[in-house]
Design an enzyme around this catalytic site. Structure first.
Site, mmCIF file in Angstrom:
data_model
loop_
_atom_site.group_PDB
_atom_site.id
_atom_site.type_symbol
_atom_site.label_atom_id
_atom_site.label_comp_id
_atom_site.label_asym_id
_atom_site.label_seq_id
_atom_site.Cartn_x
_atom_site.Cartn_y
_atom_site.Cartn_z
ATOM 1 N N GLN A 1 0.841 -1.198 0.000
ATOM 2 C CA GLN A 1 0.000 0.000 0.000
ATOM 3 C C GLN A 1 0.874 1.246 0.000
ATOM 4 O OE1 GLN A 1 -2.472 1.725 3.328
ATOM 5 N NE2 GLN A 1 -4.160 1.139 1.960
ATOM 6 N N CYS B 1 -7.149 6.541 4.851
ATOM 7 C CA CYS B 1 -6.603 6.791 6.188
ATOM 8 C C CYS B 1 -6.925 8.205 6.649
ATOM 9 C CB CYS B 1 -5.095 6.576 6.176
ATOM 10 S SG CYS B 1 -4.336 6.801 7.801
#
Length: 326
Positions: free
Chosen positions: A68, A98
């Site tokens: 990621q 996030c």
């Protein structure tokens, strides 16, 4: 581009900062041969300018494995993807979910839900450099956005940029007023909205994330969705989640008992110590292995108190707490 990892994405363990490092992933892989594992998020600038071996190295046994990346600059993400390609990951994922403050200040993560054109440019740049599928992990929206409008528009943009697999965390991210921890718990889950996306975008492989705490809950999601991603539950109670995970693919799990798994981990830990590693670098990820079983408290206490200073004798003492209690 075909996606050979799509089948593994039926069940995945979420990328989690400070948790899903290579030692954690090696432990998780021992329990499931099939589930898709993710690295912690690594920023594109870190890949470009940092210690690449430290950031990107992994054990070949961790496959299938996705990297990621975090970032919002197409050129930087392209360069990071080109560098990471040499490491042989099975997937490169862009973090659009996030909610942490440092992610916001860097203009990546969940705030990208407000920048669809920027995301499209990033994805195209990454795909141009990637020999493997580029995917996205996102939220249903942020702050005051109308998720029912924003999410389908975002998924359409992702599809038009050539991405075919997306994981959707079924909560909004509140970038104003909630901490990252609160963002994992307070915004309400909207499973029906994510389920509706599966019908609206039949050409996308869609996984659902958020609030999935048991393997049975993952199975229930798979009746609607292409994949289910589990985060904290897979970390805190790994045996409960991953020990039977391979049955989702019709396969017999590798271990029938967590003590057998702990014994199988011992040679890996011994090798890690021989290379100069510390015991706690492995065992901090294993504290929940015996959750709810006799001796679990002694296992956890022995490792918590001794692993930062001791060696394999501490591990053996912790395991004895469990085997003697059985």
């Amino acid at each position: 581009m075909t996606d050979p990892i799509a089948d593994a994405a039926r069940l995945s363990v979420a990328p989690m900062m400070d948790w899903t490092d290579r030692n954690c992933r090696r432990f998780h892989r021992m329990m499931s041969r099939r589930a898709l594992l993710y690295t912690e998020m690594v920023t594109a600038p870190a890949v470009i300018h940092g210690d690449r071996a430290r950031l990107l190295d992994y054990d070949a046994a961790e496959h299938p494995l996705a990297l990621q990346l975090g970032g919002s600059d197409p050129a930087e993400l392209a360069q990071a993807t080109r560098i990471a390609a040499a490491w042989g990951y099975d997937e490169i994922n862009l973090n659009c979910g996030c909610p942490s403050d440092r992610v916001q200040s860097g203009a990546f993560g969940a705030i990208l839900m407000t920048m669809p054109d920027r995301v499209a440019a990033c994805l195209r740049a990454m795909r141009d450099e990637s020999p493997v599928p580029v995917t996205v992990k996102c939220r249903i929206g942020v702050d005051d956005q109308d998720a029912a409008t924003v999410l389908p528009e975002f998924l359409a943009m992702v599809r038009d940029a050539g991405v075919r697999r997306v994981t959707v965390h079924a909560r909004k991210a509140w970038l104003k007023g909630l901490s990252p921890k609160e963002n994992r718990e307070i915004p309400p889950l909207d499973y029906p909205l994510v389920h509706a996306m599966r019908a609206e975008f039949p050409d996308l492989h869609l996984s659902i994330n958020g609030g999935i705490a048991t393997l049975d809950q993952a199975r229930a999601q798979l009746e609607v969705m292409d994949g289910a991603m589990i985060g904290r539950a897979a970390y805190h109670e790994p045996w409960k989640i991953l020990a039977d995970a391979d049955r989702l693919w019709g396969e017999v799990p590798p271990f029938a008992d967590p003590a057998d798994l702990a014994l199988a981990m011992r040679p890996l830990i011994v090798a890690h110590l021989a290379e100069g590693g510390r015991l706690h670098q492995f065992t901090r990820h294993m504290l929940g292995l015996f959750h709810g079983q006799p001796g679990a408290r002694g296992w956890k206490r022995t490792l918590s108190e001794g692993a930062s200073k001791g060696g394999i004798e501490v591990y053996d003492a912790a395991l004895a707490q469990v085997t003697q209690a059985a």
